[in-house]
Structures are given as C-alpha cells and as structure tokens.
Design a protein around this motif. Structure first.
Motif, PDB file in Angstrom:
ATOM      1  N   ASN A  79     -17.248  -2.229 -73.098  1.00 27.81           N
ATOM      2  CA  ASN A  79     -16.578  -1.403 -72.091  1.00 27.81           C
ATOM      3  C   ASN A  79     -15.126  -1.212 -72.494  1.00 27.81           C
ATOM      4  OD1 ASN A  79     -18.851  -1.220 -70.441  1.00 27.81           O
ATOM      5  ND2 ASN A  79     -18.374  -3.181 -69.475  1.00 27.81           N
ATOM      6  N   THR A  80     -14.629  -0.030 -72.221  1.00 27.83           N
ATOM      7  CA  THR A  80     -13.223   0.222 -72.511  1.00 27.83           C
ATOM      8  C   THR A  80     -12.334  -0.459 -71.489  1.00 27.83           C
ATOM      9  OG1 THR A  80     -13.251   2.222 -71.204  1.00 27.83           O
ATOM     10  CG2 THR A  80     -13.806   2.446 -73.530  1.00 27.83           C
ATOM     11  N   VAL A  81     -11.071  -0.525 -71.788  1.00 31.36           N
ATOM     12  CA  VAL A  81     -10.117  -1.176 -70.890  1.00 31.36           C
ATOM     13  C   VAL A  81     -10.005  -0.413 -69.579  1.00 31.36           C
ATOM     14  CG1 VAL A  81      -7.719  -1.923 -70.648  1.00 31.36           C
ATOM     15  CG2 VAL A  81      -8.858  -2.090 -72.862  1.00 31.36           C
ATOM     16  N   LYS A  82     -10.071   0.899 -69.643  1.00 42.35           N
ATOM     17  CA  LYS A  82      -9.958   1.709 -68.424  1.00 42.35           C
ATOM     18  C   LYS A  82     -11.128   1.453 -67.489  1.00 42.35           C
ATOM     19  CE  LYS A  82      -9.517   6.472 -66.856  1.00 42.35           C
ATOM     20  NZ  LYS A  82      -9.447   7.885 -67.273  1.00 42.35           N
ATOM     21  N   GLU A  83     -12.351   1.335 -68.067  1.00 40.96           N
ATOM     22  CA  GLU A  83     -13.509   1.057 -67.224  1.00 40.96           C
ATOM     23  C   GLU A  83     -13.419  -0.316 -66.582  1.00 40.96           C
ATOM     24  OE1 GLU A  83     -16.846   1.564 -69.716  1.00 40.96           O
ATOM     25  OE2 GLU A  83     -16.717   3.756 -69.781  1.00 40.96           O
ATOM     26  N   LEU A  84     -12.917  -1.291 -67.328  1.00 37.34           N
ATOM     27  CA  LEU A  84     -12.760  -2.630 -66.755  1.00 37.34           C
ATOM     28  C   LEU A  84     -11.753  -2.641 -65.615  1.00 37.34           C
ATOM     29  CD1 LEU A  84     -12.767  -4.751 -70.030  1.00 37.34           C
ATOM     30  CD2 LEU A  84     -14.606  -4.531 -68.375  1.00 37.34           C
ATOM     31  N   ARG A  89     -10.731  -2.783 -59.749  1.00 37.40           N
ATOM     32  CA  ARG A  89     -10.108  -2.177 -58.579  1.00 37.40           C
ATOM     33  C   ARG A  89     -11.164  -1.859 -57.504  1.00 37.40           C
ATOM     34  NH1 ARG A  89      -6.362   2.749 -59.981  1.00 37.40           N
ATOM     35  NH2 ARG A  89      -5.389   1.029 -61.137  1.00 37.40           N
ATOM     36  N   HIS A  90     -12.340  -1.412 -57.937  1.00 32.33           N
ATOM     37  CA  HIS A  90     -13.420  -1.129 -56.988  1.00 32.33           C
ATOM     38  C   HIS A  90     -13.856  -2.393 -56.249  1.00 32.33           C
ATOM     39  CE1 HIS A  90     -16.866   0.828 -55.245  1.00 32.33           C
ATOM     40  NE2 HIS A  90     -17.678  -0.089 -55.776  1.00 32.33           N
ATOM     41  N   HIS A  91     -13.975  -3.493 -56.975  1.00 29.39           N
ATOM     42  CA  HIS A  91     -14.340  -4.761 -56.321  1.00 29.39           C
ATOM     43  C   HIS A  91     -13.267  -5.217 -55.344  1.00 29.39           C
ATOM     44  CE1 HIS A  91     -18.052  -5.308 -58.388  1.00 29.39           C
ATOM     45  NE2 HIS A  91     -17.499  -5.337 -59.605  1.00 29.39           N
ATOM     46  N   ASP A  92     -11.994  -5.012 -55.705  1.00 30.92           N
ATOM     47  CA  ASP A  92     -10.903  -5.407 -54.794  1.00 30.92           C
ATOM     48  C   ASP A  92     -10.922  -4.574 -53.521  1.00 30.92           C
ATOM     49  OD1 ASP A  92     -10.178  -7.220 -56.686  1.00 30.92           O
ATOM     50  OD2 ASP A  92      -8.546  -6.003 -57.535  1.00 30.92           O
TER      51      ASP A  92
END
Length: 519
Positions: A79-84, A89-92
């Motif tokens: 996974n790229t850094v942007k996807e991580l 952020r989605h989990h937060d």
C-alpha cells in the motif's frame, strides 16, 4: 521506493512471494520470463534492439556491472503512504462518530451477528423466495423485523446481563441535541423536526417523552406582543383609558392611527370590557373608522372581533363602507365582508351619505374619475399612469366585493334617481357595465329611468369625445336595452347622439337595432 544497489547477499534467486523485487530491467525475470540480458537472445530476435538500448552505455561503470553477477533489486510496497494515511483517518473518524462501539463491543457484535444472519438468509439459494415475495426482503420487511425483534433483543439482553450493564449506561443523543442539530444550518436529516409554531404537546416524539421533556405551547409573534403589552398596561386605570387629548383622541385612536396592532388590541379589549370601544373623536370617528380610513385591515378585523360598531357615520356622513368605496381600500372591505360571513354581523350596505349615495354609487363614481384621468393622460405610460391603473383595479375589486355583500343595482341616489348602471354609462365605463350586466338581475335594471326619464342607453348615447362610446352602446343593446324608450323630453337615445364620425357610427348602431326590434 526502488533501492539502487543491494549487497551481494541478495543476489540469489528470489521467490515470487518475497518482499524484494528486481529493478525495471529485470521485471520480466521476476514474473518468470527471460531477462532482456539473457544470453539466449540473439541479434536477430525481436528484443535485440531493446537489449542494445540497455547495454549501449560505454562507461566503466557499465563494464563493471557487466562483470558482476549481482543484479538490481528493490522493495515491493503493498500500500502506498497516501492509502495508509487515508485508512488511518477513516478509522479515527469512525471511532469518533460512533463511540458506542468502543464502549460496548459486545452489543455491537450482537447487532452485527443479527445483520449477517438476515443477509445470509436473503442471499441463500436454498431459501430464496419467489419474485412476488421480493418486498419481504426489503429492509423494512418481515425478515428483518423477525430477527431484530427476537434474536437480536435476546442477544443484547444476554450481553447486558453478562456485562452487568443497564440501558441507561449506554450513551445516546438526547432530544435537545436532536433539536439543536435540526435548528443548525449543517443539519442534513431527511426528516427535520417540526417547527415551534406547529408543535403540539400531543405531537411530542416518543424520545422526548421518554426523556421527560415537554414541548412549549405554540405562541405566535402577535400573541407574544400582546403579552408584553398587557404587562406594560396592567396598571392602566379606566379613567386613564378613556382620557382624551385636545382633538378628542383616546389612546386607542392614537395606537390605531400609528398602526400598532398589539397595543391597539390590548387597549380595545380593555375598552370593550367597560363598554367604551366606540368612543369617537372630534371628527365623530370611532377607532374602527380610523382603522378603515388608514387602511389598517388587520386592526379593523381585530376591532370587529371585539364588537366594534360597523353601521356608524362620521361628521361627513360616511360609513366605513363609503370610505372603503371612495379610497379603494379593498383589504379592509374584505375584512368587513369576512366578519359578516363568520360572525354574522349585520352590515347596512344601502346606507346613504349626505349626498344620497350608497357605497356602490361612491365606488362607481370613484372608478369613473380614475378612468377619465387615465383618458386625459393619453397612451404613453408614466409613473402616474401606473398608479392610476393600480387604483382602478382596487376600485373595481371594491365594486365586486360590494355586489357580493348584497349591494343592489336597483338602488337610486336621492338627488337624481340614477342607478349604478347610469353612473357607469356616464363615462362609457365598459369594465363596470360588463360587470353589472353579468348579474342575474340585470334585465330588471337595464331600462330603469332616472328622474329625468333617461335610461342607461340615453346616457351612453349622449356622450361626447369618448372612444369607448361605441362599445358601451353596443354592449347595452346586446343585453336588452330598448332604443325606442323616450325620456321626459320625448327624446329617444338616437336623438341625443352628437354630430361627428363617432356619433354617426353610434347612430347607425342604434337605428339598425331599432329597425330590427320593430320588425
């Protein structure tokens, strides 16, 4: 990212599941294909040009790389850094919006398990329903209600008993928070909460009743103003209430003239309680008559509800209906008509003023004056012409309202014996003539004579310089006017037509109708 050079310990053969991949030069070897630098490639092969492109460099570095058996390798990133970052952020955000999942995970598991069982039942090929039963599979169907109503509640009950929790310990959003969201501009709910004005205690949602909240009774802005005015005038005595100034005006007259509806309502209610609502000032006008003259139709409606007298006259002999008919106060006249219909008030629509005119007569004469003034202004429109057109429209509505209130077309004025039809014919007012002749009793007044013996056709035929004279005469003849009737001077309508091109046209119309009637 790509590593430029790896130590020779990594020069061995790598399997496909490892985290290290070769450089772009050796991608083909990573997927099981021969490398571009493989010795099996010949000069005549299709990839010969590409081989030369990779090995054309003549630098010492290239020769050194050619002698070394190691090759370029890199790290494969899943996974790229942007996807991580976006996933984190989605989990937060989910953890912030739904804190109940962190507080009571067992309840969330029970809910998810019931949802999964319902979904498995809906998509199971063994238990698939027919097409006509597809509505049962809807989110609001019987299947979801069955699972949510029995098994899910049992699971939640087991969780609460095991965890020793109560339903009060679960964090929920209160009714006040929902109201705050509904009033905020960022609220995007599909079903907004009812407004305060439309809220009734019986319509309080179950959530509000469960939380012990009560909705305030609906109060309009006018009622709120009345409450404040009552608080201010609580200490006003009856003597101060009926006190007059130099012009004979009471506090109620002044409040009505200023258009202060709430204050006028409170004062009128107090004066009605002591029987002084119809006190008059120096022009012999009551507070209701002042509201009619000022065209305060809402205040006039309030005063009528409180019992103000309608059949009253001022020092000029005008009733409230005369004032409305003279000035074109349509809204106030309609308020009086509404009071007649709802409260059953008896209004004398045939009351005459000092000139012997009824309100209908006054309305017709005022309408004629506006029509004549528009004729004098000519064709080019102006600001004054637009104002006259608006006033003509209002006066026409007053005439129609008076007819609805029961005004009679047969009523004659006390001085000349003219009816409203005579007055409309004096100005060739085709608009009012058509309105009067559309009434059911028009045949009984079409040939009524005034004191001088003239009918409405006599009056219309004797006009001079009116472009609408031809239309007025033709309309009267079509509705039953008799051109052979003679007045006290023994004259027929055709004998009163003036000379000129317009008069000749009117005379031909009258003679043609007269010959047809004699035949």
């Amino acid at each position: 990212m790509i590593i430029d050079r790896v130590c020779e310990g990594f020069s061995g053969v790598l399997d496909r599941d490892s985290d290290v991949m070769t450089s772009p030069v050796h991608l083909l070897s990573f997927y099981g294909c021969p490398s571009p630098s493989d010795a099996s490639l010949s000069a005549g092969s299709p990839n010969y040009d590409s081989d030369q492109s990779w090995s054309n460099a003549e630098s010492p570095q290239n020769s050194l790389n050619a002698r070394r058996p190691s090759r370029y390798q890199g790290v494969r990133v899943k996974n790229t850094v942007k996807e991580l970052i976006m996933l984190k952020r989605h989990h937060d955000i989910q953890a912030h919006q739904y804190p109940i999942e962190n507080e009571c995970p067992a309840i969330m598991q029970a809910l998810q398990r019931a949802k999964m069982e319902a979904e498995n039942l809906c998509v199971s090929p063994v238990k698939r329903l027919r097409a006509e039963d597809s509505e049962i599979l809807s989110p609001c169907g019987h299947i979801e209600n069955m699972f949510c109503g029995t098994e899910m509640l049992e699971d939640i009950g087991d969780v609460l008993s095991k965890e020793r929790l109560s339903i009060e310990s679960v964090t929920v959003r209160g009714y006040r928070d929902l109201c705050a969201d509904a009033e905020s501009p960022v609220y995007t709910g599909c079903h907004p909460l009812p407004s305060v004005e439309n809220t009734h205690p019986s319509s309080v949602p179950p959530l509000a009743s469960g939380l012990g909240l009560t909705a305030a009774p609906p109060v309009s802005f006018f009622q709120w103003q009345i409450q404040h005015e009552e608080e201010k005038l609580a200490a006003l005595s009856h003597v101060e209430l009926t006190t007059r100034d130099g012009d004979g005006d009471t506090f109620l007259h002044i409040a009505v003239a200023q258009g202060r509806r709430a204050l006028a309502y409170v004062l009128a209610r107090k004066m009605s309680a002591v029987g002084m609502l119809d006190m008059k000032e120096h022009n012999n006008q009551s507070a209701f008559q002042v509201s009619v003259a000022a065209d305060q139709h809402l205040i006039a409606q309030d005063l009528l509800l409180l019992g103000a007298e309608v059949n009253t006259m001022d020092c000029w002999g005008r009733s409230p209906l005369h004032v409305c008919a003279e000035k074109g106060h349509t809204s106030t006249l309609q308020a009086i008509q509404k009071s007649m219909q709802t409260a059953g008030r008896q209004v004398n629509v045939e009351m005459v003023n000092y000139d012997g005119l009824t309100p209908l007569h006054v309305a017709v004469l005022s309408h004629n004056a506006v029509v004549q003034e528009l004729f004098c202004h000519g064709t080019p429109p102006s600001a004054q012409s637009l104002a006259l057109l608006q006033k003509r429209k209002q006066l026409g509505e007053c005439v129609a309202t008076l007819l609805l209130m029961g005004a009679s077309l047969e009523a004659k004025d006390r001085k000349s014996g003219r009816t409203a039809l005579h007055m409309a014919a004096e100005e060739a007012n085709v608009e009012l003539l058509r309105l009067f002749l559309d009434q059911s009793n028009c045949y009984s007044v079409i040939n009524v004579k005034a004191f001088n013996g003239n009918t409405a056709l006599h009056v219309a035929s004797a006009l001079q310089g009116r472009q609408a004279q031809v239309d007025a005469v033709r309309l009267l003849l079509r509705r039953g006017a008799d051109p052979s009737v003679k007045n006290l001077e023994n004259e027929q309508p055709a004998q009163l037509v003036p000379e000129g091109p317009l008069g000749d046209q009117v005379r031909r119309i009258l003679k043609g109708k007269g010959a047809h009637s004699r035949c």
